[in-house]
Design a protein around this motif. Sequence first.
Motif, PDB file in Angstrom:
ATOM      1  N   GLN A 139      41.902  53.082  27.396  1.00 54.54           N
ATOM      2  CA  GLN A 139      42.423  51.770  26.770  1.00 54.54           C
ATOM      3  C   GLN A 139      43.656  51.472  27.568  1.00 54.54           C
ATOM      4  O   GLN A 139      44.564  52.215  27.204  1.00 54.54           O
ATOM      5  CB  GLN A 139      42.332  51.723  25.421  1.00 54.54           C
ATOM      6  CG  GLN A 139      42.588  50.280  24.840  1.00 54.54           C
ATOM      7  CD  GLN A 139      42.732  50.312  23.205  1.00 54.54           C
ATOM      8  OE1 GLN A 139      43.193  50.740  22.870  1.00 54.54           O
ATOM      9  NE2 GLN A 139      41.647  49.390  22.885  1.00 54.54           N
ATOM     10  N   ASP A 140      43.741  50.381  28.312  1.00 55.24           N
ATOM     11  CA  ASP A 140      44.847  50.089  28.963  1.00 55.24           C
ATOM     12  C   ASP A 140      45.571  51.263  29.812  1.00 55.24           C
ATOM     13  O   ASP A 140      46.620  51.283  29.826  1.00 55.24           O
ATOM     14  CB  ASP A 140      46.018  49.362  28.051  1.00 55.24           C
ATOM     15  CG  ASP A 140      45.490  48.526  27.159  1.00 55.24           C
ATOM     16  OD1 ASP A 140      46.002  48.216  26.080  1.00 55.24           O
ATOM     17  OD2 ASP A 140      44.913  47.413  28.040  1.00 55.24           O
ATOM     18  N   GLY A 141      44.614  52.006  30.233  1.00 57.61           N
ATOM     19  CA  GLY A 141      45.055  53.085  31.232  1.00 57.61           C
ATOM     20  C   GLY A 141      45.468  54.367  30.715  1.00 57.61           C
ATOM     21  O   GLY A 141      45.721  55.429  31.036  1.00 57.61           O
ATOM     22  N   LYS A 142      45.397  54.364  29.053  1.00 60.36           N
ATOM     23  CA  LYS A 142      45.710  55.378  28.472  1.00 60.36           C
ATOM     24  C   LYS A 142      44.292  56.189  27.584  1.00 60.36           C
ATOM     25  O   LYS A 142      43.532  55.238  27.240  1.00 60.36           O
ATOM     26  CB  LYS A 142      46.677  55.195  27.043  1.00 60.36           C
ATOM     27  CG  LYS A 142      47.099  56.124  26.469  1.00 60.36           C
ATOM     28  CD  LYS A 142      48.017  55.685  25.007  1.00 60.36           C
ATOM     29  CE  LYS A 142      48.468  57.025  24.338  1.00 60.36           C
ATOM     30  NZ  LYS A 142      49.171  56.272  23.089  1.00 60.36           N
TER      31      LYS A 142
END
Length: 452
Positions: A91-94
């Motif tokens: 999510q959002d790169g995490k």
Amino acid sequence: MIIKNDLLDILLGSIFEGVLIADSEHIVRYVNPSYERITGIKSESIIGEHLEDIRPGARLPSVIDNGEELLNIPRVENGLEYMVNMVPIKQDGKIIGGISIVNEMDNLYDLFEKLKKSESIIKKLEDHMDNINKSRYDFGDIISFDKNSIKTKELAKRAALSDSNVLITGETGTGKELYAHSIHNNSERSHSSFVPVNSASFDKNLLESELFGYEDGAFTGAKKNGKFGLFEIAHGGTLFLDEIGEMDLDLQSRLLRVLQEGRIRRIGGLEEIPVNVRIIAATNKNLLQMCEKGEFREDLYYRLSVFPINVLPLRERKDDIEGLINVFLKEFEDKFKRSMKIDNTAMNILVNYQWPGNVRELKNAIEFSANMTDDYLIKENNLPQIIRIKGIEDNLIKIQSLSHIVLKAEREAIENALLIYGSSVEGKKLAAKALNISLSTLYNKLKEHDFQ
């Protein structure tokens, strides 16, 4: 990370492949029934636990930690061979967790058939996504300057705080759907689906299949693999039943059963499917009168009208009219790319018109008038002809004759005098003196005005 989307939960619970989801701390947050069947591990013994403690040698934790997928990993469980695909959830790169998809490996043909079945389920959901509407309106979209309108909006805001069924009544064009959207959008169900259906747009059989869905081969013309009903799609959210007064009596019985038991059964199906749906219904009919005539189920009426809201016609909330006109003018300014105003005479006619078509008619009238003006100023001659003529007639009706006004004032003066001095003979003498008329004239006036 917990599965909160009810529609997603239905999907994952329906597929043949096993699914396990863990969060970034390797704690198991979800397993579907197929995972329990394939692995023999019950959800209650694994959910909330660290995956390493329950599944020694599990490789999903490393996928979560390093972000690298592991695909087509063979495993054996209780003598059953299966393949596992493990991928991180981002999510959002995490990375916020990981998911394991378990496929049984009885044979390649069987796997292929199962894949087709899973794809079919997903396709059915996609086919219905167009029917799933998030609420488009909020209470800020409801114009309310009139004191009656403000009270209605405040009542609707209270309805949004509860989870009770709502029945919205009112004439056509008053904005009942606007209230339905706003109530859902400000409720605890706002994160889930808002599914509208117009009961008058379908015949009995078609509406039944839309609401409850059907199984493969349930009837001639039924889609292969069946169809989800709107109750299932609205699970966790709100089902808006517009024009509920048009619903067939037999279908009313099925709806009542759903409200009582919280379960539906698809047409041609045997399985009872639990649904958690809030109903907001709307009608322009008097349902209580329909109940008396046997045209609407009384028990269903009381199930639906736990929280009744009546949206008044525009003629009974005239202080909203000018505000609505200004909103519509701004809307048509954007559409026509030009400024738009309305003069006082035209505004006075619009405010005093009775608006049998309510807000919908008002908006159409403003759009017509905006098209008819050449100088960006809406005048009386730019208004629709029926409104100009009716507006003049209504204003003439409001002008009372002088004699009528005099008689009304005379009666009120006599009533006030008798109220002060009493209706005894002595009181009437004092009243006549206060009115500066003789006692005989007072008696004649009392007879003329039919005083009891």
